[in-house]
Design a protein around this motif. Structure first.
Motif, PDB file in Angstrom:
ATOM      1  N   GLY A 146       1.035  -1.421   0.135  1.00 54.85           N
ATOM      2  CA  GLY A 146       0.181  -0.076   0.383  1.00 54.85           C
ATOM      3  C   GLY A 146       0.599   1.300  -0.222  1.00 54.85           C
ATOM      4  O   GLY A 146       1.033   1.717  -0.739  1.00 54.85           O
ATOM      5  N   THR A 147       1.553   1.438   0.403  1.00 53.83           N
ATOM      6  CA  THR A 147       2.860   2.402   0.986  1.00 53.83           C
ATOM      7  C   THR A 147       3.464   2.623  -0.345  1.00 53.83           C
ATOM      8  O   THR A 147       3.389   4.097  -0.772  1.00 53.83           O
ATOM      9  N   ALA A 148       3.727   1.581  -1.387  1.00 47.00           N
ATOM     10  CA  ALA A 148       4.849   1.698  -2.327  1.00 47.00           C
ATOM     11  C   ALA A 148       3.655   1.743  -3.480  1.00 47.00           C
ATOM     12  O   ALA A 148       4.158   3.019  -4.080  1.00 47.00           O
ATOM     13  N   ILE A 149       2.419   1.403  -3.081  1.00 44.45           N
ATOM     14  CA  ILE A 149       2.051   1.944  -4.338  1.00 44.45           C
ATOM     15  C   ILE A 149       1.432   3.924  -4.231  1.00 44.45           C
ATOM     16  O   ILE A 149       1.452   4.179  -5.145  1.00 44.45           O
ATOM     17  N   ARG A 150       1.549   4.185  -2.929  1.00 48.72           N
ATOM     18  CA  ARG A 150       0.692   5.659  -2.567  1.00 48.72           C
ATOM     19  C   ARG A 150       2.208   6.273  -3.054  1.00 48.72           C
ATOM     20  O   ARG A 150       2.066   7.351  -3.358  1.00 48.72           O
ATOM     21  N   GLN A 151       3.484   5.847  -2.950  1.00 53.50           N
ATOM     22  CA  GLN A 151       5.063   6.460  -3.093  1.00 53.50           C
ATOM     23  C   GLN A 151       4.628   6.131  -4.430  1.00 53.50           C
ATOM     24  O   GLN A 151       4.940   7.788  -5.194  1.00 53.50           O
ATOM     25  N   THR A 152       5.120   5.910  -5.687  1.00 51.21           N
ATOM     26  CA  THR A 152       4.897   5.066  -6.777  1.00 51.21           C
ATOM     27  C   THR A 152       3.909   6.109  -8.007  1.00 51.21           C
ATOM     28  O   THR A 152       3.684   7.080  -8.772  1.00 51.21           O
ATOM     29  N   PHE A 153       2.265   6.010  -7.157  1.00 51.56           N
ATOM     30  CA  PHE A 153       1.286   6.285  -8.000  1.00 51.56           C
ATOM     31  C   PHE A 153       0.484   7.495  -7.684  1.00 51.56           C
ATOM     32  O   PHE A 153      -0.810   8.528  -7.943  1.00 51.56           O
ATOM     33  N   GLY A 154       0.831   8.401  -6.486  1.00 54.43           N
ATOM     34  CA  GLY A 154       0.126   9.464  -5.507  1.00 54.43           C
ATOM     35  C   GLY A 154      -0.724   9.381  -4.531  1.00 54.43           C
ATOM     36  O   GLY A 154      -0.456   9.496  -3.251  1.00 54.43           O
ATOM     37  N   SER A 155      -1.419   7.845  -5.216  1.00 55.47           N
ATOM     38  CA  SER A 155      -2.445   7.595  -4.149  1.00 55.47           C
ATOM     39  C   SER A 155      -3.075   6.512  -4.671  1.00 55.47           C
ATOM     40  O   SER A 155      -3.104   5.970  -5.987  1.00 55.47           O
ATOM     41  N   PHE A 156      -4.107   5.580  -3.843  1.00 51.72           N
ATOM     42  CA  PHE A 156      -4.686   4.345  -4.714  1.00 51.72           C
ATOM     43  C   PHE A 156      -5.378   4.366  -5.614  1.00 51.72           C
ATOM     44  O   PHE A 156      -5.301   3.706  -6.043  1.00 51.72           O
TER      45      PHE A 156
END
Ligand code: MN3
Length: 249
Positions: A146-156
């Motif tokens: 979840g954290t990696a997704i937010r860091q990479t794409f801005g938000s879920f």
């Protein structure tokens, strides 16, 4: 498989001629598709169809039971059968996992390479697919992935939008993917047919099947509705495990 082949044969013998097979008849049917009598007798097949980790109807209303039954018992079973047939004359390939065959696809003999891409890819992709779905799925991803997704794409939500777009834009048959690159970055991509990201040195953390066989019985031509509904069955626990496994490698 908890049931070994010899046990299965015993089971077959024990129930042959029975007036009513009931529940057994149903489970035997799915076995019979994956394991032809010949291959059962020889006991020589390299790759086997993994059982669905839940009932056919477990993902309803998002994915219907009939779709799940055909998808697993017919489509996935056919990939396994064709992969075994392709490598039958190549003992050196039988010691490799399906993932290894795809990672080292350039070393697979030319005569069977495309067959291994199609059916080895089909086997590996679908084995992942069943595992990253669950009847108690959906929601937001846990820390880690979840954290990696937010860091990479801005938000879920931005991630979901981009992932769905990759699935919607894939012309014809294929997959939408969240992959990890060799340098540990997350990326959304899509592949045609049963091409596996493993062939490009990418690790598939999660993927959605956008072949029409994955949704057409319920959603008909509305692939976007299927893509939206699919988030309700995502098994984030498993996806997170795949992410952590990729991070370690
Ligand atoms: Mn499929």
């Amino acid at each position: 498989m908890t049931l070994n082949r010899r046990h299965f044969l015993t089971l077959l013998g024990a129930t042959t001629g029975a007036a009513s097979c009931g529940v057994l008849g149903f489970s035997m049917q799915s076995w019979a598709i994956g394991l032809s009598p010949d291959s059962v007798a020889q006991g020589s097949e390299t790759f086997t169809l993994p059982p669905l980790p839940y009932d056919y109807n477990a993902l309803e209303p998002y994915i219907d039971a009939e779709t799940m039954q055909f998808h697993h018992d017919k489509h996935h079973a056919a990939y396994v059968k064709n992969l075994n047939a392709a490598i039958d004359q190549y003992p050196e390939l039988k010691v490799m996992t399906a993932e290894e065959l795809l990672r080292q696809i350039a070393t697979v003999p030319q005569e069977i390479r495309q067959t291994v891409i199609n059916n080895g890819g089909g086997h590996v992709n679908h084995s992942m697919f069943w595992e990253i779905m669950t009847p108690n799925g959906g929601g937001t991803p846990p820390d880690g992935i979840g954290t990696a997704i937010r860091q990479t794409f801005g938000s879920f939500e931005d991630f979901q939008k981009a992932f769905n777009e990759a699935g919607a834009k894939r012309f014809g048959s294929g997959w939408a993917w969240l992959v990890m690159t060799p340098d540990g970055k997350l990326q959304i991509t899509s592949t045609a047919n049963q091409d596996s990201p493993l062939m490009q040195g990418l690790y598939p953390i999660m993927g959605n099947d956008v072949w029409e066989h994955a949704y057409y019985l319920k959603y008909r031509n509305k692939r976007d509705e299927y893509l939206n509904a699919w988030w309700n069955v995502v098994n984030w626990e498993t996806v997170n495990q795949r992410y952590e496994q990729a991070m370690r490698q």
